[in-house]
Design an enzyme around this catalytic site. Structure first.
Site, PDB file in Angstrom:
ATOM      1  N   LYS A  10      -5.461   6.129   8.863  1.00 15.51           N
ATOM      2  CA  LYS A  10      -6.097   6.994   7.872  1.00 15.51           C
ATOM      3  C   LYS A  10      -7.450   7.425   8.420  1.00 15.51           C
ATOM      4  O   LYS A  10      -8.069   6.717   9.210  1.00 15.51           O
ATOM      5  CB  LYS A  10      -6.295   6.238   6.553  1.00 15.51           C
ATOM      6  N   GLY A  54      -3.667  11.972 -14.414  1.00 14.59           N
ATOM      7  CA  GLY A  54      -3.912  12.852 -13.282  1.00 14.59           C
ATOM      8  C   GLY A  54      -2.980  14.044 -13.285  1.00 14.59           C
ATOM      9  O   GLY A  54      -1.759  13.884 -13.214  1.00 14.59           O
ATOM     10  N   GLY A  74      -3.032  16.660 -11.042  1.00 19.00           N
ATOM     11  CA  GLY A  74      -3.075  17.382  -9.778  1.00 19.00           C
ATOM     12  C   GLY A  74      -1.665  17.795  -9.387  1.00 19.00           C
ATOM     13  O   GLY A  74      -0.746  17.822 -10.214  1.00 19.00           O
ATOM     14  N   VAL A 124       0.691  16.314  -7.589  1.00 22.55           N
ATOM     15  CA  VAL A 124       1.727  15.296  -7.772  1.00 22.55           C
ATOM     16  C   VAL A 124       1.967  15.035  -9.253  1.00 22.55           C
ATOM     17  O   VAL A 124       3.112  14.976  -9.716  1.00 22.55           O
ATOM     18  CB  VAL A 124       1.354  13.997  -7.040  1.00 22.55           C
TER      19      VAL A 124
END
Length: 346
Positions: free
Chosen positions: A80, A179, A181, A183
């Protein structure tokens, strides 16, 4: 704990701090494990309260990528990168600099899209390195990974509700999605189509408006975790399942797309003690990395192969839930042991 001690404690191979002189770009790249192949993971743009917070984030995320890629059956390790925000004003110059940093790792790290990025940024990386995936379909890549993440969470949720004794489908069940967003919205669409009642929340007004158009009921962001529902789906920030929030949950199961949903390992036991079935995040949210990783498959990207592997998430979770029932161990520990065994070739 000193940085080198933290690297050793988390069994990482490499932690790289870089500053680009020309743009001022500041990055940290963590390579957790390359046993199965090059470390594949996104580049996250975020403003951290401290450098220590950034190190903690990149170490946790890269380890989760090793586990995610292993459990998904991919020939990649885990890595990452974080860009310490704010991003330099010249975005193109910043990503060219980032691309040169990735190129300097000579294939040990394959970068892809994460928080704060877009397909166009991957295209800029590809101008200076081949070790970046997630290009647009028009550019010959795999396109936006979020629909595949959302699909994986949806099919994984089906296995989760079965394990929680909630039936064999989503029709008539209630789901709280934290959330809105890409997804979260994709998941809401699948759930509405499957006949579920969806409650959603986000601090972003545009995302909330889209969720409402899809048919979700909207509540305040500070109410969503404690909503009385069958399933809670964290699809935003990590660490939302912790010592303070778990006692307030009013759900039978947790299955969402966010990374690092558990604040600590002990939180898996806290969920189990309350009888809440938990779908390990790095297993259920692997659809996106399955998608981008397929760009490097022999013969190139195959939508059919990707969809098949994403659908397999349901079976993988079913096996984890079954083993958890038999061993009476929490599902997070079962999933970690499974991933570690795969990393060691077992």
């Amino acid at each position: 704990m000193a940085i080198l001690e933290r690297i050793q404690a988390s069994d990482h191979e490499q932690l790289l701090f870089t500053r680009d002189r020309d743009t001022g770009l500041r990055t940290i790249i963590a390579i957790h494990d390359t046993t199965r192949g090059p470390g594949l993971g996104g580049i996250r743009i975020r403003e951290y309260d401290s450098e220590a917070d950034a190190v903690d984030d990149v170490l946790r995320l890269s380890q989760a990528m090793s586990y995610k890629n292993a459990c998904a059956g991919l020939a990649f390790g885990g890595a990452k990168a974080v860009i310490l925000g704010p991003l330099p004003a010249d975005r193109r110059a910043a990503f060219l600099a980032m691309g040169r940093i990735v190129e300097g790792l000579a294939g040990r790290y394959v970068a892809t899209e994460d928080m704060g990025m877009a397909e166009a940024d991957i295209a800029v990386l590809n101008e200076v390195t081949e070790f970046a995936v997630g290009r647009s379909r028009e550019a010959g890549g795999s396109g936006d990974p979020s629909p595949h993440t959302a699909l994986g969470v949806f099919v994984g949720m089906r296995a989760t509700v079965r394990a929680a004794g909630l039936g064999d489908g989503m029709r008539g069940l209630s789901v709280a999605v934290q959330g809105c967003g890409k997804v979260g919205l994709g998941l809401i669409g699948h759930l509405i189509d499957a006949g579920a009642r969806v409650i959603a929340a986000d601090t972003d007004t545009d995302g909330v408006a889209e969720a409402r158009e899809l048919g979700a009921e909207i509540v305040n962001a500070d109410q969503i975790l404690a909503a009385e529902v069958d399933v809670l789906a964290p699809c935003a920030i990590g660490g939302v399942l912790n010592e303070a929030t778990i006692p307030t949950l009013r759900c039978r199961a947790v299955a969402g797309g966010a990374n690092n949903q558990l604040a600590t390992e002990a939180d898996a036991d806290r969920l189990a003690a309350r009888g809440i079935v938990y779908a390990p995040d790095f297993v259920i949210n692997a659809g996106g990395v399955i998608n981008v990783g397929d760009e490097l498959a022999p013969g190139g990207y195959s939508p059919e192969r990707v969809r098949g592997r994403v659908m397999d998430i349901e079976q993988t979770l079913a096996e984890i839930f079954g083993e958890s029932r038999e061993s009476r161990q929490n599902t997070a520990g079962i999933a970690v042991a499974r991933a570690q065994g795969l990393l060691r070739g077992r």
